[in-house]
Motif scaffolding. Sequence first.
Motif, PDB file in Angstrom:
ATOM      1  N   VAL A  11      70.985  55.469  41.852  1.00 15.24           N
ATOM      2  CA  VAL A  11      71.202  56.596  40.959  1.00 15.24           C
ATOM      3  C   VAL A  11      69.897  57.360  40.807  1.00 15.24           C
ATOM      4  N   GLN A  12      70.004  58.644  40.529  1.00 12.68           N
ATOM      5  CA  GLN A  12      68.811  59.451  40.303  1.00 12.68           C
ATOM      6  C   GLN A  12      68.284  59.224  38.892  1.00 12.68           C
ATOM      7  N   ALA A  13      67.014  59.450  38.735  1.00 13.13           N
ATOM      8  CA  ALA A  13      66.403  59.340  37.417  1.00 13.13           C
ATOM      9  C   ALA A  13      67.145  60.253  36.439  1.00 13.13           C
ATOM     10  N   GLY A  14      67.383  59.718  35.255  1.00 10.30           N
ATOM     11  CA  GLY A  14      68.138  60.447  34.251  1.00 10.30           C
ATOM     12  C   GLY A  14      69.620  60.149  34.277  1.00 10.30           C
ATOM     13  N   GLY A  15      70.059  59.480  35.320  1.00  8.10           N
ATOM     14  CA  GLY A  15      71.465  59.149  35.451  1.00  8.10           C
ATOM     15  C   GLY A  15      71.869  57.895  34.697  1.00  8.10           C
ATOM     16  N   SER A  16      73.104  57.489  34.915  1.00  8.62           N
ATOM     17  CA  SER A  16      73.667  56.339  34.193  1.00  8.62           C
ATOM     18  C   SER A  16      74.361  55.382  35.144  1.00  8.62           C
ATOM     19  N   LEU A  17      74.384  54.123  34.748  1.00  9.45           N
ATOM     20  CA  LEU A  17      75.150  53.096  35.434  1.00  9.45           C
ATOM     21  C   LEU A  17      75.706  52.148  34.381  1.00  9.45           C
ATOM     22  N   ARG A  18      76.807  51.502  34.727  1.00 12.31           N
ATOM     23  CA  ARG A  18      77.343  50.475  33.854  1.00 12.31           C
ATOM     24  C   ARG A  18      77.503  49.189  34.643  1.00 12.31           C
ATOM     25  N   LEU A  19      76.830  48.169  34.185  1.00 14.14           N
ATOM     26  CA  LEU A  19      76.937  46.855  34.802  1.00 14.14           C
ATOM     27  C   LEU A  19      77.980  46.034  34.064  1.00 14.14           C
ATOM     28  N   SER A  20      78.654  45.199  34.823  1.00 12.90           N
ATOM     29  CA  SER A  20      79.661  44.327  34.250  1.00 12.90           C
ATOM     30  C   SER A  20      79.383  42.884  34.662  1.00 12.90           C
ATOM     31  N   CYS A  21      79.636  41.978  33.764  1.00 12.48           N
ATOM     32  CA  CYS A  21      79.476  40.554  34.059  1.00 12.48           C
ATOM     33  C   CYS A  21      80.775  39.865  33.650  1.00 12.48           C
ATOM     34  N   ALA A  22      81.498  39.386  34.622  1.00 11.19           N
ATOM     35  CA  ALA A  22      82.762  38.703  34.367  1.00 11.19           C
ATOM     36  C   ALA A  22      82.530  37.197  34.368  1.00 11.19           C
ATOM     37  N   ALA A  23      83.040  36.541  33.341  1.00 12.87           N
ATOM     38  CA  ALA A  23      82.839  35.099  33.203  1.00 12.87           C
ATOM     39  C   ALA A  23      84.158  34.357  33.334  1.00 12.87           C
ATOM     40  N   SER A  24      84.068  33.186  33.893  1.00 14.42           N
ATOM     41  CA  SER A  24      85.239  32.323  33.959  1.00 14.42           C
ATOM     42  C   SER A  24      85.027  31.143  33.028  1.00 14.42           C
ATOM     43  N   GLY A  25      86.090  30.600  32.503  1.00  9.56           N
ATOM     44  CA  GLY A  25      85.962  29.462  31.610  1.00  9.56           C
ATOM     45  C   GLY A  25      86.259  29.816  30.177  1.00  9.56           C
ATOM     46  N   SER A  26      86.702  28.835  29.427  1.00  8.14           N
ATOM     47  CA  SER A  26      87.141  29.050  28.050  1.00  8.14           C
ATOM     48  C   SER A  26      85.999  28.991  27.046  1.00  8.14           C
ATOM     49  N   THR A  27      84.798  28.696  27.494  1.00 10.65           N
ATOM     50  CA  THR A  27      83.677  28.550  26.566  1.00 10.65           C
ATOM     51  C   THR A  27      82.838  29.811  26.439  1.00 10.65           C
ATOM     52  N   PHE A  28      83.250  30.890  27.068  1.00 12.72           N
ATOM     53  CA  PHE A  28      82.463  32.125  27.092  1.00 12.72           C
ATOM     54  C   PHE A  28      82.057  32.561  25.701  1.00 12.72           C
ATOM     55  N   SER A  29      82.973  32.517  24.768  1.00 13.51           N
ATOM     56  CA  SER A  29      82.710  33.043  23.425  1.00 13.51           C
ATOM     57  C   SER A  29      81.709  32.208  22.633  1.00 13.51           C
ATOM     58  N   THR A  30      81.324  31.069  23.154  1.00 14.46           N
ATOM     59  CA  THR A  30      80.367  30.218  22.442  1.00 14.46           C
ATOM     60  C   THR A  30      78.927  30.458  22.874  1.00 14.46           C
ATOM     61  N   TYR A  31      78.715  31.353  23.823  1.00  9.71           N
ATOM     62  CA  TYR A  31      77.372  31.557  24.370  1.00  9.71           C
ATOM     63  C   TYR A  31      76.787  32.911  24.017  1.00  9.71           C
ATOM     64  N   THR A  32      75.490  32.899  23.718  1.00 10.80           N
ATOM     65  CA  THR A  32      74.738  34.141  23.769  1.00 10.80           C
ATOM     66  C   THR A  32      74.710  34.586  25.228  1.00 10.80           C
ATOM     67  N   MET A  33      74.933  35.865  25.450  1.00  9.41           N
ATOM     68  CA  MET A  33      74.902  36.421  26.805  1.00  9.41           C
ATOM     69  C   MET A  33      73.744  37.401  26.915  1.00  9.41           C
ATOM     70  N   THR A  34      73.061  37.325  28.029  1.00 12.30           N
ATOM     71  CA  THR A  34      71.832  38.098  28.187  1.00 12.30           C
ATOM     72  C   THR A  34      71.749  38.697  29.581  1.00 12.30           C
ATOM     73  N   TRP A  35      71.180  39.879  29.658  1.00  8.87           N
ATOM     74  CA  TRP A  35      70.841  40.492  30.934  1.00  8.87           C
ATOM     75  C   TRP A  35      69.329  40.360  31.131  1.00  8.87           C
ATOM     76  N   PHE A  36      68.967  39.876  32.293  1.00 11.70           N
ATOM     77  CA  PHE A  36      67.584  39.833  32.725  1.00 11.70           C
ATOM     78  C   PHE A  36      67.454  40.758  33.929  1.00 11.70           C
ATOM     79  N   ARG A  37      66.220  41.087  34.275  1.00 13.24           N
ATOM     80  CA  ARG A  37      65.993  41.836  35.501  1.00 13.24           C
ATOM     81  C   ARG A  37      64.692  41.388  36.139  1.00 13.24           C
ATOM     82  N   GLN A  38      64.637  41.579  37.444  1.00 13.83           N
ATOM     83  CA  GLN A  38      63.429  41.245  38.181  1.00 13.83           C
ATOM     84  C   GLN A  38      63.145  42.345  39.185  1.00 13.83           C
TER      85      GLN A  38
END
Length: 126
Positions: A11-38
Amino acid sequence: VQLQASGGGLVQAGGSLRLSCAASGSTFSTYTMTWFRQAPGKEREIVTAINQSGRTTYYADSVKGRFTISRDNAKTTVLLQMNSLKAEDTAVYYCAARTMRGGNTWPGLQLEYGSWGQGTQVTVSS
């Protein structure tokens, strides 16, 4: 919990993106969820986090006011809306679940995150 990140791209500077993270398993709601980058040649860093209910969030200073994290526990999904993107946002972005309990800080240390997505590349051209 298994995590699958998607939504990266070029994407060009100033633009937008939306990232999605799909989880499997019934315990998803019990976790803090975090995005990291490198970015190339740099250490992995935390970008943003959201607690189990979605009521508490954390943002790194570098993304405050530009990025928004949200979650849908019914759909076991975490979203990262990235606006006003800058060249310095270029990195591989990873979603992760805080599956381990360690210290008393939140959103905690990287070693407390036991489940990681495969990463999605975000490239911002200036």
